[in-house]
Design a protein around this motif. Structure first.
Motif, PDB file in Angstrom:
ATOM      1  N   ARG A  30       0.848  -1.192   0.000  1.00 35.41           N
ATOM      2  CA  ARG A  30       0.000   0.000   0.000  1.00 35.41           C
ATOM      3  C   ARG A  30       0.881   1.239   0.000  1.00 35.41           C
ATOM      4  N   LEU A  31       0.585   2.141  -0.905  1.00 35.99           N
ATOM      5  CA  LEU A  31       1.291   3.410  -0.969  1.00 35.99           C
ATOM      6  C   LEU A  31       0.737   4.337   0.110  1.00 35.99           C
ATOM      7  N   PRO A  32       1.458   5.398   0.467  1.00 35.40           N
ATOM      8  CA  PRO A  32       0.960   6.327   1.498  1.00 35.40           C
ATOM      9  C   PRO A  32      -0.430   6.886   1.201  1.00 35.40           C
ATOM     10  N   ASN A  33      -0.780   7.004  -0.085  1.00 39.09           N
ATOM     11  CA  ASN A  33      -2.105   7.517  -0.447  1.00 39.09           C
ATOM     12  C   ASN A  33      -3.183   6.432  -0.429  1.00 39.09           C
ATOM     13  N   GLY A  34      -2.804   5.180  -0.050  1.00 40.08           N
ATOM     14  CA  GLY A  34      -3.759   4.092   0.036  1.00 40.08           C
ATOM     15  C   GLY A  34      -3.884   3.255  -1.220  1.00 40.08           C
ATOM     16  N   TYR A  35      -3.266   3.701  -2.307  1.00 40.21           N
ATOM     17  CA  TYR A  35      -3.327   2.929  -3.541  1.00 40.21           C
ATOM     18  C   TYR A  35      -2.587   1.608  -3.383  1.00 40.21           C
ATOM     19  N   ARG A  36      -3.076   0.605  -4.088  1.00 40.49           N
ATOM     20  CA  ARG A  36      -2.405  -0.689  -4.100  1.00 40.49           C
ATOM     21  C   ARG A  36      -1.254  -0.640  -5.102  1.00 40.49           C
ATOM     22  N   GLU A  37      -0.141  -1.269  -4.729  1.00 42.99           N
ATOM     23  CA  GLU A  37       1.009  -1.359  -5.621  1.00 42.99           C
ATOM     24  C   GLU A  37       1.380  -2.826  -5.761  1.00 42.99           C
ATOM     25  N   TYR A  38       1.310  -3.342  -6.980  1.00 43.23           N
ATOM     26  CA  TYR A  38       1.585  -4.746  -7.253  1.00 43.23           C
ATOM     27  C   TYR A  38       2.946  -4.881  -7.906  1.00 43.23           C
ATOM     28  N   ASP A  39       3.644  -5.958  -7.577  1.00 50.09           N
ATOM     29  CA  ASP A  39       4.922  -6.226  -8.233  1.00 50.09           C
ATOM     30  C   ASP A  39       4.692  -7.147  -9.432  1.00 50.09           C
ATOM     31  N   GLU A  40       5.750  -7.415 -10.167  1.00 47.26           N
ATOM     32  CA  GLU A  40       5.658  -8.238 -11.370  1.00 47.26           C
ATOM     33  C   GLU A  40       5.166  -9.652 -11.059  1.00 47.26           C
ATOM     34  N   HIS A  41       5.530 -10.175  -9.899  1.00 40.19           N
ATOM     35  CA  HIS A  41       5.118 -11.528  -9.513  1.00 40.19           C
ATOM     36  C   HIS A  41       3.596 -11.632  -9.362  1.00 40.19           C
ATOM     37  N   SER A  42       2.932 -10.520  -9.096  1.00 41.37           N
ATOM     38  CA  SER A  42       1.474 -10.528  -8.941  1.00 41.37           C
ATOM     39  C   SER A  42       0.767 -11.020 -10.199  1.00 41.37           C
ATOM     40  N   VAL A  43       1.345 -10.757 -11.367  1.00 40.87           N
ATOM     41  CA  VAL A  43       0.752 -11.235 -12.619  1.00 40.87           C
ATOM     42  C   VAL A  43       0.701 -12.759 -12.599  1.00 40.87           C
ATOM     43  N   THR A  44       1.787 -13.391 -12.192  1.00 40.61           N
ATOM     44  CA  THR A  44       1.840 -14.852 -12.111  1.00 40.61           C
ATOM     45  C   THR A  44       0.848 -15.366 -11.077  1.00 40.61           C
TER      46      THR A  44
END
Length: 137
Positions: A30-44
């Motif tokens: 979670r970013l400070p603004n509450g947005y979700r941040e996904y890494d490349e592994h999330s696609v898999t």
């Protein structure tokens, strides 16, 4: 990447991605603004989730299986042999459901005295045999 990008790359709706997070299947930062941040592994991970759900498994079973998946096709590693019995039970449940559906189809066929598997002619909706003008359902 943000949720919209993950959705675009996987073909899974944002709503489903949020649901996967609620179920503990996907863990974005979670970013400070509450947005979700996904890494490349999330696609898999999302692709694995989709495969497992398409096999008829519930999210609790998916959560157990995900850590044991060793590739994109969700082949299970040898470190999770305890899952094999549960998956065998699930396969037996699916086989029983298939048998029930085949029996239901056979009953429908017997109601008209022949299989109802012919393709629908143009303009017909759902039935593949001539309508009975007297005793139509």
């Amino acid at each position: 990447m943000r949720i919209g990008e993950l959705s675009r790359r996987t073909g899974v709706s944002r709503r489903s991605l949020r649901y996967y997070e609620e179920q503990g299947l996907l863990g974005p930062a979670r970013l400070p603004n509450g947005y979700r941040e996904y890494d490349e592994h999330s696609v898999t991970v999302v692709r694995r989730i989709q495969i497992l759900l398409s096999a008829g498994l519930g999210t609790s079973a998916v959560a157990e299986i995900l850590p044991c998946a060793v590739d994109d096709t969700v082949v299970l590693s040898g470190r999770c042999p305890e899952l094999i019995d549960g998956l065998a039970n699930e396969r037996r449940r699916i086989d029983a459901a298939i048998d029930d559906l085949i029996a239901a189809r056979d009953i429908l066929d017997s109601l008209v005295g022949r299989p109802l598997n012919a393709p629908n002619p143009p303009g017909r909706h759902g039935d593949s045999y001539p309508a009975d003008p007297v005793g139509a359902m």
